[in-house]
Design a protein around this motif. Structure first.
Motif, PDB file in Angstrom:
ATOM      1  N   GLU A 134       0.904  -1.348   0.052  1.00  0.00           N
ATOM      2  CA  GLU A 134      -0.134  -0.069  -0.040  1.00  0.00           C
ATOM      3  C   GLU A 134       0.893   1.277  -0.133  1.00  0.00           C
ATOM      4  O   GLU A 134       0.377   2.472  -0.288  1.00  0.00           O
ATOM      5  N   ASN A 186      -2.066  -8.084  -0.258  1.00  0.00           N
ATOM      6  CA  ASN A 186      -3.231  -8.389   0.827  1.00  0.00           C
ATOM      7  C   ASN A 186      -3.172  -9.914   1.226  1.00  0.00           C
ATOM      8  O   ASN A 186      -3.207 -10.845   0.171  1.00  0.00           O
ATOM      9  N   LEU A 197     -11.625  -7.747   5.060  1.00  0.00           N
ATOM     10  CA  LEU A 197     -12.627  -7.959   4.161  1.00  0.00           C
ATOM     11  C   LEU A 197     -13.190  -9.532   4.339  1.00  0.00           C
ATOM     12  O   LEU A 197     -14.025  -9.588   4.542  1.00  0.00           O
ATOM     13  N   PRO A 212     -21.042  -5.408   3.603  1.00  0.00           N
ATOM     14  CA  PRO A 212     -21.105  -4.043   3.585  1.00  0.00           C
ATOM     15  C   PRO A 212     -19.933  -3.802   2.356  1.00  0.00           C
ATOM     16  O   PRO A 212     -18.885  -3.810   2.854  1.00  0.00           O
ATOM     17  N   TYR A 214     -17.855  -1.608  -0.053  1.00  0.00           N
ATOM     18  CA  TYR A 214     -17.682  -0.127  -0.082  1.00  0.00           C
ATOM     19  C   TYR A 214     -17.672   0.451  -1.514  1.00  0.00           C
ATOM     20  O   TYR A 214     -17.334  -0.461  -2.611  1.00  0.00           O
ATOM     21  N   ARG A 221      -7.946  -6.122  -5.426  1.00  0.00           N
ATOM     22  CA  ARG A 221      -6.618  -6.528  -4.495  1.00  0.00           C
ATOM     23  C   ARG A 221      -5.952  -7.757  -4.857  1.00  0.00           C
ATOM     24  O   ARG A 221      -6.597  -8.500  -5.707  1.00  0.00           O
ATOM     25  N   ASN A 256     -13.305  -6.670  -5.463  1.00  0.00           N
ATOM     26  CA  ASN A 256     -14.047  -6.954  -4.505  1.00  0.00           C
ATOM     27  C   ASN A 256     -15.178  -7.844  -4.788  1.00  0.00           C
ATOM     28  O   ASN A 256     -15.481  -8.715  -4.064  1.00  0.00           O
ATOM     29  N   ARG A 288     -15.083   4.207   1.394  1.00  0.00           N
ATOM     30  CA  ARG A 288     -13.992   4.482   2.052  1.00  0.00           C
ATOM     31  C   ARG A 288     -13.345   5.828   1.659  1.00  0.00           C
ATOM     32  O   ARG A 288     -12.977   5.889   0.297  1.00  0.00           O
ATOM     33  N   HIS A 291     -10.034   5.893  -1.072  1.00  0.00           N
ATOM     34  CA  HIS A 291     -10.005   4.447  -1.169  1.00  0.00           C
ATOM     35  C   HIS A 291      -9.092   4.188  -2.584  1.00  0.00           C
ATOM     36  O   HIS A 291      -9.465   4.516  -3.770  1.00  0.00           O
ATOM     37  N   TYR A 348     -19.830   0.680  10.710  1.00  0.00           N
ATOM     38  CA  TYR A 348     -21.066   0.553   9.781  1.00  0.00           C
ATOM     39  C   TYR A 348     -22.456   0.922  10.342  1.00  0.00           C
ATOM     40  O   TYR A 348     -23.221   0.792   9.257  1.00  0.00           O
TER      41      TYR A 348
HETATM   42  P1  TYD Z   1      -9.209  -4.597   3.732  1.00  0.00           P
HETATM   43  O1  TYD Z   1      -9.337  -6.022   4.002  1.00  0.00           O
HETATM   44  O2  TYD Z   1      -9.596  -3.459   4.767  1.00  0.00           O
HETATM   45  O3  TYD Z   1      -7.726  -4.503   3.177  1.00  0.00           O
HETATM   46  P2  TYD Z   1      -7.109  -3.000   2.335  1.00  0.00           P
HETATM   47  O4  TYD Z   1      -8.086  -1.992   2.620  1.00  0.00           O
HETATM   48  O5  TYD Z   1      -5.763  -2.986   3.216  1.00  0.00           O
HETATM   49  O6  TYD Z   1      -6.851  -3.482   1.191  1.00  0.00           O
HETATM   50  O7  TYD Z   1     -10.204  -4.248   2.286  1.00  0.00           O
HETATM   51  C1  TYD Z   1      -9.786  -5.061   1.299  1.00  0.00           C
HETATM   52  C2  TYD Z   1     -10.874  -4.478   0.073  1.00  0.00           C
HETATM   53  O8  TYD Z   1     -12.143  -4.742   0.551  1.00  0.00           O
HETATM   54  C3  TYD Z   1     -10.883  -2.900   0.182  1.00  0.00           C
HETATM   55  O9  TYD Z   1     -11.023  -2.329  -1.318  1.00  0.00           O
HETATM   56  C4  TYD Z   1     -11.919  -2.200   1.088  1.00  0.00           C
HETATM   57  C5  TYD Z   1     -12.913  -3.400   0.700  1.00  0.00           C
HETATM   58  N1  TYD Z   1     -13.825  -3.549   1.741  1.00  0.00           N
HETATM   59  C6  TYD Z   1     -15.265  -3.373   1.653  1.00  0.00           C
HETATM   60  O10 TYD Z   1     -15.812  -3.145   0.407  1.00  0.00           O
HETATM   61  N2  TYD Z   1     -16.076  -3.602   2.854  1.00  0.00           N
HETATM   62  C7  TYD Z   1     -15.738  -3.810   4.174  1.00  0.00           C
HETATM   63  O11 TYD Z   1     -16.284  -3.712   5.003  1.00  0.00           O
HETATM   64  C8  TYD Z   1     -14.033  -3.901   4.340  1.00  0.00           C
HETATM   65  C9  TYD Z   1     -13.220  -3.988   5.653  1.00  0.00           C
HETATM   66  C10 TYD Z   1     -13.232  -3.685   3.030  1.00  0.00           C
END
Ligand code: TYD
Ligand code: NAD
Length: 349
Positions: A134, A186, A197, A212, A214, A221, A256, A288, A291, A348
């Motif tokens: 990242e 990841n 996630l 949920p 985003y 990823r 995702n 997020r 993002h 959330y």
């Molecule tokens: P995450 O597991 O938090 O890892 P990172 O942000 O370090 O890559 O998130 C992985 C992907 O999933 C990221 O694009 C954000 C998305 N995400 C959601 O859509 N919903 C969620 O509740 C979470 C935690 C992550």
């Protein structure tokens, strides 16, 4: 060769897999797990090796300079594998200073203690810093992160990790501290705290709770099974070229939403639910902030130079992961009670 290695953050997700690998594979090494046991640290993660003779747990905070200096003087580690960190992007958005403290200041305190301990005798010692892809920021739809990609972090988490990487390099240049850095994509697998996630969604599917996603879910990823990361860390620790950086990735990009649909389908099978049942839980929620669109690693350097490649496919890794969470309900229930609920409701709403 007998070695004394401090692994920081060994009670966390990746750290516990690294500790387990080293304790089992190297009976002549003394492995010292230094961890302050934040919400993400859990000694249950290491129950199977806690009685081994070559393993010791020490509870302590890497941001406590007096404690760290004293510990290094008493334990005299010749190697450090540094994983302790605040690691969740969403938490870094709500509490960025906690990330600066642990990830930047904590790393500096470790670097300083290591440098002071060995002073004129540092040549055969090693500080191995575990970092993330990242730090490189976000990719568009094309290209891969290489070791030479300029740093361009976008979240307080990635900015704090980037900063710690820079300090490791600076200690190498300024004080001749022997170091290695790896930047990994990841991870997923057993013992991952259900804020990230994959374990979050597995837990929600088990409990029939909303999933949920985003934004539009079109974020990408590059997923790597955690044991393959631990194997890479072992290789780099023993065979990596000093002062080098190694990128580690799964050659395994997923949007995702596609990943979530695959997970839903595998969970339906595992839980004997009708195919399609879990997908109805998918809920698109507010994105997020900041993002990153896409992460993807070019792992050809570690592959060519050290002969590493992932040992499991994503489908195999995901099946193993689902099996583990479903058969370890006690572990999941234990970490999702108390403060977790407060975090979950705040994040959330
Ligand atoms: P995450 O597991 O938090 O890892 P990172 O942000 O370090 O890559 O998130 C992985 C992907 O999933 C990221 O694009 C954000 C998305 N995400 C959601 O859509 N919903 C969620 O509740 C979470 C935690 C992550
Ligand atoms: P995690 O959050 O599961 O575990 C972090 C561990 O560090 C916990 O055991 C926690 O108690 C400990 N810790 C936190 N603050 C501490 C402090 N001040 N003093 C001592 N211990 C402290 O994290 P993880 O996902 O296992 O990540 C481990 C490392 O790998 C981190 O440095 C992270 O940046 C890096 N990394 C993670 C991923 C991933 O996908 N999870 C990918 C690439 C790199």
């Amino acid at each position: 060769m007998k070695r004394r290695i401090i692994i920081t953050g060994g009670a966390g997700f990746i750290g516990s897999h690294v500790v387990r690998l080293f304790v089992n594979k190297y009976p002549n090494y003394q492995i010292i797990n230094l961890d302050s046991l934040t919400y993400a640290g859990n000694l249950m993660n290491l129950a199977d090796i806690e009685d081994k003779e070559n393993y010791k747990f020490i509870k302590g905070d890497i941001t406590d300079e007096i404690f760290v200096n004293h510990l290094f003087e008493t334990e005299k580690p010749d190697g450090i594998i540094h994983l302790a960190a605040e690691s969740h992007v969403d938490r870094s958005i709500s509490d960025p200073l906690a990330f600066a403290k642990t990830n930047i200041l904590g790393t500096m305190i470790l670097l300083n203690a290591f440098k002071d301990l060995w002073k004129n005798n540092i040549d055969d010692k090693l500080f191995y810093h575990i970092s993330t892809d990242e730090v490189y920021g976000s990719l568009g739809s094309e290209g891969l992160f290489e070791e030479t990609t300029p740093y361009s972090p976008n979240s307080p988490y990635s900015a704090s990790k980037a900063s710690s990487d820079h300090f490791v390099r600076a200690y190498g240049e300024t004080y001749n501290l022997p170091y290695l850095i790896s930047n990994c994509s990841n991870n997923y697998g057993s013992y991952q705290f259900p804020e990230k996630l994959i374990p979050l969604f597995i837990n929600n599917i088990i409990h029939n709770k909303a999933l949920p996603v985003y934004g539009d879910g079109n974020y990408t990823r590059d997923w790597l099974y955690v044991i393959d990361h631990a194997i890479a860390i072992d290789l780099i620790f023993h065979k990596g070229k000093l002062t080098e950086t190694y990128n580690i990735g799964g050659f395994n990009e997923w949007k995702n939403i596609d990943l979530v649909k695959l997970l839903c389908s595998q969970m339906d099978t595992k839980l004997n639910r009708k195919q399609g049942a879990s997908e109805t839980l998918i809920t698109y929620v507010k994105d997020r902030p900041g993002h990153d669109l896409r992460y993807a690693i070019d792992a050809s350097k570690i592959s060519k130079e050290l002969g590493w490649k992932p040992t499991v496919t994503f489908e195999e890794g995901l099946t193993k992961t689902i099996d583990w969470y479903v058969s370890n309900a006690d572990w999941l229930n234990n970490v999702t009670s108390g403060d977790y609920l407060k975090y979950y409701n705040k994040q959330y709403q």
